[in-house]
Design an enzyme around this catalytic site. Structure first.
Site, PDB file in Angstrom:
ATOM      1  N   HIS A   1       8.444  -1.351   9.454  1.00 30.28           N
ATOM      2  CA  HIS A   1       8.758  -2.357   8.431  1.00 30.28           C
ATOM      3  C   HIS A   1       7.901  -2.105   7.192  1.00 30.28           C
ATOM      4  CE1 HIS A   1       5.090  -5.043   9.440  1.00 30.28           C
ATOM      5  NE2 HIS A   1       4.821  -3.780   9.630  1.00 30.28           N
ATOM      6  N   ARG A   2       7.995  -2.971   6.182  1.00 35.66           N
ATOM      7  CA  ARG A   2       7.065  -2.991   5.059  1.00 35.66           C
ATOM      8  C   ARG A   2       6.317  -4.322   5.066  1.00 35.66           C
ATOM      9  NH1 ARG A   2       7.461   1.664   1.766  1.00 35.66           N
ATOM     10  NH2 ARG A   2       5.313   1.009   1.399  1.00 35.66           N
ATOM     11  N   SER A   3       5.231  -4.391   4.299  1.00 37.33           N
ATOM     12  CA  SER A   3       4.486  -5.652   4.270  1.00 37.33           C
ATOM     13  C   SER A   3       5.294  -6.766   3.603  1.00 37.33           C
ATOM     14  CB  SER A   3       3.137  -5.465   3.589  1.00 37.33           C
ATOM     15  OG  SER A   3       3.289  -4.832   2.339  1.00 37.33           O
TER      16      SER A   3
ATOM     17  N   HIS B   1      -3.543  -6.193   2.470  1.00 38.48           N
ATOM     18  CA  HIS B   1      -2.657  -7.186   3.080  1.00 38.48           C
ATOM     19  C   HIS B   1      -3.348  -8.509   3.372  1.00 38.48           C
ATOM     20  CE1 HIS B   1       0.204  -3.820   4.721  1.00 38.48           C
ATOM     21  NE2 HIS B   1       0.290  -3.989   3.416  1.00 38.48           N
TER      22      HIS B   1
ATOM     23  N   GLU C   1       1.282  -9.497   7.126  1.00 38.32           N
ATOM     24  CA  GLU C   1       2.141  -9.084   8.235  1.00 38.32           C
ATOM     25  C   GLU C   1       1.978  -9.985   9.449  1.00 38.32           C
ATOM     26  OE1 GLU C   1       1.729  -4.845   8.814  1.00 38.32           O
ATOM     27  OE2 GLU C   1       2.691  -4.433   6.891  1.00 38.32           O
TER      28      GLU C   1
ATOM     29  N   GLN D   1      -6.641  -1.650   7.209  1.00 37.80           N
ATOM     30  CA  GLN D   1      -5.507  -2.538   6.938  1.00 37.80           C
ATOM     31  C   GLN D   1      -4.877  -3.154   8.198  1.00 37.80           C
ATOM     32  OE1 GLN D   1      -2.423  -1.395   3.806  1.00 37.80           O
ATOM     33  NE2 GLN D   1      -1.220  -1.084   5.647  1.00 37.80           N
ATOM     34  N   GLU D   2      -4.719  -2.348   9.259  1.00 33.55           N
ATOM     35  CA  GLU D   2      -3.942  -2.831  10.412  1.00 33.55           C
ATOM     36  C   GLU D   2      -4.599  -2.484  11.742  1.00 33.55           C
ATOM     37  OE1 GLU D   2       0.128  -1.423  10.050  1.00 33.55           O
ATOM     38  OE2 GLU D   2       0.082  -1.763   7.883  1.00 33.55           O
TER      39      GLU D   2
ATOM     40  N   GLU E   1      -3.014   5.973  12.197  1.00 33.18           N
ATOM     41  CA  GLU E   1      -2.126   6.231  11.049  1.00 33.18           C
ATOM     42  C   GLU E   1      -2.962   6.265   9.770  1.00 33.18           C
ATOM     43  OE1 GLU E   1       1.092   3.374  10.800  1.00 33.18           O
ATOM     44  OE2 GLU E   1       1.125   3.531   8.618  1.00 33.18           O
TER      45      GLU E   1
ATOM     46  N   ASP F   1      -4.099   1.433  11.646  1.00 31.09           N
ATOM     47  CA  ASP F   1      -3.677   1.987  10.358  1.00 31.09           C
ATOM     48  C   ASP F   1      -4.691   1.554   9.301  1.00 31.09           C
ATOM     49  OD1 ASP F   1      -2.581   2.894   8.044  1.00 31.09           O
ATOM     50  OD2 ASP F   1      -0.797   1.603   8.092  1.00 31.09           O
TER      51      ASP F   1
ATOM     52  N   LYS G   1       6.790  -0.458  14.493  1.00 33.87           N
ATOM     53  CA  LYS G   1       5.856  -1.526  14.112  1.00 33.87           C
ATOM     54  C   LYS G   1       6.562  -2.478  13.168  1.00 33.87           C
ATOM     55  CE  LYS G   1       3.237   0.590  10.251  1.00 33.87           C
ATOM     56  NZ  LYS G   1       1.900   0.680   9.637  1.00 33.87           N
TER      57      LYS G   1
ATOM     58  N   ASP H   1       1.636   8.354   6.863  1.00 35.26           N
ATOM     59  CA  ASP H   1       2.470   7.373   6.161  1.00 35.26           C
ATOM     60  C   ASP H   1       2.447   7.700   4.665  1.00 35.26           C
ATOM     61  OD1 ASP H   1       3.653   5.157   5.006  1.00 35.26           O
ATOM     62  OD2 ASP H   1       2.118   3.730   5.619  1.00 35.26           O
TER      63      ASP H   1
ATOM     64  N   SER I   1       0.874  -1.181   0.000  1.00 34.28           N
ATOM     65  CA  SER I   1       0.000   0.000   0.000  1.00 34.28           C
ATOM     66  C   SER I   1       0.904   1.222   0.000  1.00 34.28           C
ATOM     67  CB  SER I   1      -0.940  -0.011   1.210  1.00 34.28           C
ATOM     68  OG  SER I   1      -0.223   0.025   2.415  1.00 34.28           O
TER      69      SER I   1
ATOM     70  N   LYS J   1       9.972   4.947   7.117  1.00 34.79           N
ATOM     71  CA  LYS J   1      10.315   3.744   6.355  1.00 34.79           C
ATOM     72  C   LYS J   1      11.515   4.081   5.477  1.00 34.79           C
ATOM     73  CE  LYS J   1       5.565   1.984   5.685  1.00 34.79           C
ATOM     74  NZ  LYS J   1       4.370   2.131   4.799  1.00 34.79           N
TER      75      LYS J   1
HETATM   76  P1  PGA Z   1       3.036  -1.428   2.979  1.00 41.45           P
HETATM   77  O1  PGA Z   1       2.061  -1.064   4.184  1.00 41.45           O
HETATM   78  O2  PGA Z   1       4.350  -1.842   3.520  1.00 41.45           O
HETATM   79  O3  PGA Z   1       2.306  -2.530   2.263  1.00 41.45           O
HETATM   80  O4  PGA Z   1       3.122  -0.189   2.130  1.00 41.45           O
HETATM   81  C1  PGA Z   1       2.505  -0.679   5.437  1.00 41.45           C
HETATM   82  C2  PGA Z   1       1.744   0.506   5.934  1.00 41.45           C
HETATM   83  O5  PGA Z   1       0.796   0.997   5.277  1.00 41.45           O
HETATM   84  O6  PGA Z   1       2.073   1.010   7.010  1.00 41.45           O
HETATM   85 ZN    ZN Z   2       0.587   2.748   6.835  1.00 37.60          ZN
END
Ligand code: PGA
Ligand code: ZN
Length: 422
Positions: A366-368, A157, A207, A165-166, A286, A245, A389, A313, A43, A338
């Site tokens: 991190h990243r996914s 994800h 994740e 997403q999270e 987020e 998030d 995270k 982000d 994302s 990131k």
């Molecule tokens: P991504 O997502 O690593 O798939 O971009 C992580 C996030 O949105 O924080």
């Molecule tokens: Zn994010």
């Protein structure tokens, strides 16, 4: 401390999602070597540094990175091998200039960040220091960050109906890193039992969090609060808090947010978040609004900025220029960090510095798509930012970072927890 690379070599490897990425090894003239694995997002923000992918449909559906590998082993090796650099910043400057584009698209941000991360690690190795010590700016107290465990996955994800997403649990009240990790793992186990007892699937998203067939965010929050309680912790800032998030850029189209079949305006979303924050122990939000919705972000910040950490982000992309603009416009009060989003370690440290000096929080991430590389654990400790995270307390590439943090804690006495005033 100066460094003279004599070799730099990239190899195409797989990330945790079975997509190609790079491993980069640097060798110095004194024989010191270090390696870095390059993470990759799904994302992504539209203003991120650009990954170079081969686009050859006959290999990995076009996602191969042989071009980026070739850039490291060819042009970049030629530009840096045999040359003496005074520090990381000088090396990163050479990489940026060699690429010559605004977004690192020519050589590839994945090629550049791999070299930059490997260089950071080889500098530490050559100095005989743990990486977090050489990523620690003078005047900044290193600390062990609160881990944010992503225990329920949705959005891009996971294949479920959940748009957010999270859903993360953050042991803000834990006394140590080790106890924080224990809390995360115990809540995760309790959550698995709760989902199973309701007949919901306990398969995992990218994740490592569960990906149950639930579509309403509030229903997930209800289950999470129960899981925290069942694991024997207090739900809240003095125990285990919750962080969200939604990654809302992914469900924002034509000025409308689509959540569980409903169409919502920016102000509807803000009302919804205000209610969520009232009802649940959510301490951090987020990407509550989309990367293009700056006006909405301003109103969100006015409404909730005093109560909740509002992390940008996709909207900020770890980009010092965009972060500076957001600080001026009072859009959010924290930045996700990131390394591959901006593409060099130096620019990442600059983004962190700008946040710190503005009184903004920094949330290392991190990243996914990940590798077993633990770089971000050291970055979080050295920056003293107090929060990280790295996904669920499950799956090797996710727990590698948490394990690294526990190892740092066992080796050195450092404070644990959210940084107050840098
Ligand atoms: P991504 O997502 O690593 O798939 O971009 C992580 C996030 O949105 O924080
Ligand atoms: Zn994010």
């Amino acid at each position: 401390m100066t460094m003279t690379p004599t070799g730099v070599k990239a190899v195409e490897i797989l990330d945790s999602r079975s997509r190609p990425t790079l491993a980069v090894t640097i060798t110095l003239d004194d024989g010191t070597t270090a390696r870095a694995g390059v993470p990759s997002g799904a994302s992504t923000g539209s203003r991120e540094a650009v990954e170079r992918r081969d686009g050859d449909p006959s290999r990995y559906a076009g996602k191969g990175v042989l071009g980026a590998v070739g850039a490291v082993n060819g042009e970049i090796a030629e530009a840096i091998c045999g040359r003496t650099f005074t520090d990381q910043a000088e090396l990163d400057r050479v990489l940026i200039d060699l690429d010559g584009t605004e977004n690192k698209a020519r050589l590839g941000a994945n090629a550049i960040v791999g070299v930059s991360m490997a260089a950071a690690r080889v500098i530490a190795t050559a100095a005989g220091l743990p990486l977090w010590r050489t990523l620690n700016p003078s005047g900044v107290t290193p600390r062990l960050p609160v881990p944010h465990f992503n225990v329920v996955n949705g959005g891009v994800h996971a294949p479920n109906e959940l748009d957010f997403q999270e859903f993360m649990v953050a042991p803000l009240g834990a006394p140590t890193m080790a106890e924080a990790v224990r809390a995360g793992a115990e809540v995760y186990a309790a959550l698995r039992d709760l989902l199973a007892s309701r007949g919901l699937a306990t398969g995992l998203g990218d994740e490592g969090g569960f990906a149950p067939e639930i579509d309403q965010p509030e229903e997930v929050l209800d289950v999470l609060v129960q899981a925290i309680d069942r694991a024997g912790y207090r739900a809240g800032r003095d125990g285990v808090a919750i962080a969200l998030d939604p990654a809302s850029s992914e469900f924002y189209r034509d000025g409308v947010y689509r959540v569980a079949g409903e169409s919502l305006s920016s102000d509807d979303m803000i009302d919804r978040y205000a209610e969520i924050v009232e009802r649940y122990p959510v301490w951090l939000l987020e990407d509550g609004l989309a990367e293009s919705d700056w006006d909405g972000w301003e109103r969100l910040t006015t409404r909730l900025g005093a109560k909740v950490e509002l992390v940008g982000d996709d909207i900020l992309c770890t980009n010092p220029v965009i972060i500076t603009e957001a600080i001026t416009r009072k859009v959010g009060n924290a930045s996700l960090i990131k390394v591959n989003q901006i593409g060099t370690v130096t620019e990442t440290l600059e983004a962190i510095r700008i946040c710190r000096e503005a009184g903004w929080a920094q949330f290392v991430s991190h990243r996914s798509g990940e590798t077993e590389d633990t770089f971000i654990a050291d970055l979080a400790v050295g920056s003293g930012c107090g929060q990280i995270k790295s996904g669920a307390p499950a799956r090797g590439e996710r727990v590698a970072k948490y394990n690294r943090l526990m190892e740092i804690e066992s080796a050195v006495a450092l404070a644990y927890g959210i940084a107050r005033n840098g």
